[in-house]
Enzyme design. Structure first.
Site, PDB file in Angstrom:
ATOM      1  N   ARG A   1       0.830  -1.220   0.000  1.00 29.18           N
ATOM      2  CA  ARG A   1       0.000   0.000   0.000  1.00 29.18           C
ATOM      3  C   ARG A   1       0.862   1.267   0.000  1.00 29.18           C
ATOM      4  NH1 ARG A   1      -2.389  -3.528  -0.988  1.00 29.18           N
ATOM      5  NH2 ARG A   1      -4.362  -4.345  -0.232  1.00 29.18           N
TER       6      ARG A   1
ATOM      7  N   SER B   1     -11.087  -0.326   3.124  1.00 26.38           N
ATOM      8  CA  SER B   1     -10.474  -0.614   4.433  1.00 26.38           C
ATOM      9  C   SER B   1      -9.873   0.669   4.990  1.00 26.38           C
ATOM     10  CB  SER B   1      -9.349  -1.644   4.283  1.00 26.38           C
ATOM     11  OG  SER B   1      -9.894  -2.849   3.838  1.00 26.38           O
TER      12      SER B   1
ATOM     13  N   GLU C   1      -5.360   3.958   6.063  1.00 24.17           N
ATOM     14  CA  GLU C   1      -5.079   3.738   4.636  1.00 24.17           C
ATOM     15  C   GLU C   1      -5.488   4.939   3.760  1.00 24.17           C
ATOM     16  OE1 GLU C   1      -5.999  -0.227   2.874  1.00 24.17           O
ATOM     17  OE2 GLU C   1      -6.740   0.952   1.206  1.00 24.17           O
TER      18      GLU C   1
HETATM   19  C1  LIG Z   1     -15.727  -0.159  -1.327  1.00 25.74           C
HETATM   20  C2  LIG Z   1     -14.240   0.054  -1.507  1.00 25.74           C
HETATM   21  C3  LIG Z   1     -13.398  -1.028  -1.637  1.00 25.74           C
HETATM   22  C4  LIG Z   1     -12.014  -0.846  -1.818  1.00 25.74           C
HETATM   23  N1  LIG Z   1     -11.219  -1.936  -1.950  1.00 25.74           N
HETATM   24  C5  LIG Z   1      -9.882  -1.787  -2.097  1.00 25.74           C
HETATM   25  C6  LIG Z   1      -9.017  -2.916  -2.219  1.00 25.74           C
HETATM   26  O1  LIG Z   1      -9.464  -4.062  -2.224  1.00 25.74           O
HETATM   27  N2  LIG Z   1      -7.688  -2.701  -2.340  1.00 25.74           N
HETATM   28  C7  LIG Z   1      -7.155  -1.445  -2.374  1.00 25.74           C
HETATM   29  O2  LIG Z   1      -5.930  -1.331  -2.502  1.00 25.74           O
HETATM   30  N3  LIG Z   1      -7.946  -0.354  -2.268  1.00 25.74           N
HETATM   31  C8  LIG Z   1      -9.282  -0.491  -2.131  1.00 25.74           C
HETATM   32  N4  LIG Z   1     -10.082   0.615  -1.992  1.00 25.74           N
HETATM   33  C9  LIG Z   1      -9.482   1.957  -1.999  1.00 25.74           C
HETATM   34  C10 LIG Z   1      -9.562   2.661  -3.390  1.00 25.74           C
HETATM   35  O3  LIG Z   1     -10.516   2.086  -4.198  1.00 25.74           O
HETATM   36  C11 LIG Z   1      -8.226   2.667  -4.121  1.00 25.74           C
HETATM   37  O4  LIG Z   1      -7.222   3.229  -3.343  1.00 25.74           O
HETATM   38  C12 LIG Z   1      -8.314   3.440  -5.463  1.00 25.74           C
HETATM   39  O5  LIG Z   1      -7.160   3.223  -6.204  1.00 25.74           O
HETATM   40  C13 LIG Z   1      -8.513   4.945  -5.267  1.00 25.74           C
HETATM   41  O6  LIG Z   1      -8.782   5.485  -6.547  1.00 25.74           O
HETATM   42  P1  LIG Z   1      -9.516   6.876  -6.721  1.00 25.74           P
HETATM   43  O7  LIG Z   1      -9.485   7.233  -8.162  1.00 25.74           O
HETATM   44  O8  LIG Z   1     -10.845   6.820  -6.092  1.00 25.74           O
HETATM   45  O9  LIG Z   1      -8.546   7.831  -5.907  1.00 25.74           O
HETATM   46  P2  LIG Z   1      -8.952   9.077  -4.979  1.00 25.74           P
HETATM   47  O10 LIG Z   1      -9.631   8.568  -3.760  1.00 25.74           O
HETATM   48  O11 LIG Z   1      -9.654  10.108  -5.758  1.00 25.74           O
HETATM   49  O12 LIG Z   1      -7.512   9.611  -4.551  1.00 25.74           O
HETATM   50  C14 LIG Z   1      -6.701   8.884  -3.660  1.00 25.74           C
HETATM   51  C15 LIG Z   1      -5.333   9.564  -3.574  1.00 25.74           C
HETATM   52  O13 LIG Z   1      -4.670   9.453  -4.829  1.00 25.74           O
HETATM   53  C16 LIG Z   1      -4.386  10.752  -5.361  1.00 25.74           C
HETATM   54  N5  LIG Z   1      -4.591  10.662  -6.801  1.00 25.74           N
HETATM   55  C17 LIG Z   1      -5.695  10.212  -7.458  1.00 25.74           C
HETATM   56  N6  LIG Z   1      -5.469  10.226  -8.787  1.00 25.74           N
HETATM   57  C18 LIG Z   1      -4.214  10.701  -8.976  1.00 25.74           C
HETATM   58  C19 LIG Z   1      -3.401  10.947 -10.109  1.00 25.74           C
HETATM   59  N7  LIG Z   1      -3.837  10.703 -11.350  1.00 25.74           N
HETATM   60  N8  LIG Z   1      -2.155  11.445  -9.907  1.00 25.74           N
HETATM   61  C20 LIG Z   1      -1.683  11.693  -8.671  1.00 25.74           C
HETATM   62  N9  LIG Z   1      -2.414  11.480  -7.563  1.00 25.74           N
HETATM   63  C21 LIG Z   1      -3.649  10.974  -7.701  1.00 25.74           C
HETATM   64  C22 LIG Z   1      -5.339  11.706  -4.671  1.00 25.74           C
HETATM   65  O14 LIG Z   1      -4.784  12.997  -4.617  1.00 25.74           O
HETATM   66  C23 LIG Z   1      -5.421  11.067  -3.300  1.00 25.74           C
HETATM   67  O15 LIG Z   1      -4.295  11.441  -2.544  1.00 25.74           O
HETATM   68  C24 LIG Z   1     -11.475   0.467  -1.830  1.00 25.74           C
HETATM   69  C25 LIG Z   1     -12.337   1.563  -1.687  1.00 25.74           C
HETATM   70  C26 LIG Z   1     -13.708   1.363  -1.521  1.00 25.74           C
HETATM   71  C27 LIG Z   1     -14.612   2.551  -1.370  1.00 25.74           C
END
Ligand SMILES: Cc1cc2nc3c(=O)[nH]c(=O)nc-3n(C[C@H](O)[C@H](O)[C@H](O)COP(=O)(O)OP(=O)(O)OC[C@H]3O[C@@H](n4cnc5c(N)ncnc54)[C@H](O)[C@@H]3O)c2cc1C
Length: 363
Positions: free
Chosen positions: A169, A253, A354
């Site tokens: 992570r 999580s 996380e």
């Molecule tokens: C129901 C649920 C289940 C999940 N299951 C998992 C799992 O099994 N495993 C896991 O690892 N995660 C899981 N996650 C967490 C999440 O889905 C991941 O971390 C995902 O990759 C976040 O993507 P996002 O586009 O929503 O990022 P955001 O939430 O919009 O951003 C997260 C971070 O990344 C940065 N960011 C986003 N895009 C960029 C970019 N292009 N360049 C630079 N920085 C950027 C943002 O500034 C922020 O700091 C889960 C979340 C939920 C709600």
């Protein structure tokens, strides 16, 4: 303030852009569909001394109730190109593409390597940030390189897999270079028609019961079966976004699984037994160290699924998912702190959060 070159939306409720439906208003908000637009946003913010927060799908981020006094840049870069390379498929995917749809597309092209990551919400560009992982696979296993815009000099940079410094992570984009690079494109290399290895016990058992383990021997049927198994398991845990299921109103999580040295683990075992603990502490192997499920620690520290505290709670289907039950970001963070303190008191382990927690005021 200078006259904006770009058109910004003003006072945009961030709750509408996060899976946990929390967060006050962003004073300025811009959906960017090109690298040039992102560059212009960064220039504008610098000229006007505004802080910038990058946003993907909002599934791993918590904004403050007070809102964000700055510019939120939502990444909406599109485009995927696929190239065959012998037994491999090379995919160039823009940062604004949907991760779960990308997984589906790769399976349709007979690939394996990311099927265990089915159903994870979010956009491609965020997956390297925390090296998204589930059921024994991590996105870093398939990333060759990525392109990013450097907010310091507005130039584009390329990072090889090694340069991303991936860990559990973690990546350099969350640690040393947090907030510096905006990821614009990720390049993946996926094996075609290969045998899939599944070691994660829960997933393996599900596959054995529902398909028989022979299904894993053949390329696409194997990836298809793993995908459907992962989605079924995730659904049961409310880990697939479903607006009708309150338990999915989360950031996934909330805590990472702590990784302990063998010595630390032995002292945890000792402490557990001395305090009357009977069952064995579950573990995952972590290259010479011991990974302890945070969910087990949370439960043994006295927090049960379905626990409620004001407008915050724990999912009825997953002990690590803190959910918004009509509350506030403050309530979620207070509940998280209560859990962290209880786990620390009981086991001497400080759980790490996380999701990214954005502060209301940026220096
Ligand atoms: C129901 C649920 C289940 C999940 N299951 C998992 C799992 O099994 N495993 C896991 O690892 N995660 C899981 N996650 C967490 C999440 O889905 C991941 O971390 C995902 O990759 C976040 O993507 P996002 O586009 O929503 O990022 P955001 O939430 O919009 O951003 C997260 C971070 O990344 C940065 N960011 C986003 N895009 C960029 C970019 N292009 N360049 C630079 N920085 C950027 C943002 O500034 C922020 O700091 C889960 C979340 C939920 C709600």
């Amino acid at each position: 303030m200078d006259q904006p070159k770009l058109e910004f939306q003003e006072n945009v409720p961030l709750a509408n852009h996060t899976t946990i439906s929390l967060g006050g208003e962003a004073s300025l908000f811009k959906v960017c569909q090109s690298v040039e637009q992102i560059r212009d946003c960064l220039t504008y913010a610098k000229d006007n001394k505004l802080s910038v927060q990058i946003l993907g799908r909002g599934s791993n981020i918590l904004f403050p109730d007070e809102g964000y006094d700055g510019l939120v840049v939502k990444i909406d870069l599109k485009g995927i190109s696929l190239t065959e390379d012998g037994d491999w498929l090379v995919a160039h995917a823009a940062a604004g593409e949907d991760w779960a749809e990308f997984v589906r597309l790769c399976i349709d092209h007979d690939c394996s390597g990311i099927e265990c990551l089915s159903g994870i919400p979010g956009l491609i560009g965020a997956t390297p940030m925390q090296n998204v992982g589930a059921y024994g696979q991590e996105v870093s296993d398939t990333i060759i390189s990525l392109n990013a815009l450097d907010s310091k000099n507005l130039k584009e940079a390329e990072f090889t897999n090694k340069e991303c410094r991936f860990g559990y992570r973690q990546s350099r984009f969350r640690t040393k270079d947090a907030g510096r690079y905006i990821i614009t494109e990720v390049t993946f290399r996926l094996r075609k028609s290969s045998r899939t290895e599944i070691h994660y016990p829960e997933l393996r058992n599900y596959l054995e019961t529902n398909f028989g383990l022979n299904i894993l021997a053949t390329g696409r049927p194997a990836s298809e079966a793993v995908r459907s198994a992962v989605l079924a398991i995730r659904k049961k845990k409310s880990m697939v976004i479903d607006p009708a299921d309150l338990n999915t109103r989360s950031v996934g999580s909330f805590f990472m699984n702590p990784i302990l040295s063998k010595r630390e683990f032995e002292s945890l075992e000792e402490q557990w037994k001395l305090s009357g603990g009977k069952d064995q502490i579950p573990t995952f192997n972590a290259q010479g160290s011991v990974k302890v499920p945070a969910a087990w620690l949370v439960e043994k520290a006295g927090f049960h699924r379905g626990y409620r505290k004001g407008g915050a709670g724990i999912s009825a289907n997953h002990s690590l998912a803190l959910i918004n039950c009509g509350g506030t970001t403050r309530e979620i963070l207070d509940l998280a702190e209560e859990i962290q303190q209880s786990v620390f008191k009981r086991f001497g382990i400080r759980l790490e959060r996380e999701p990214v927690v954005v502060s209301a005021t940026v220096d």
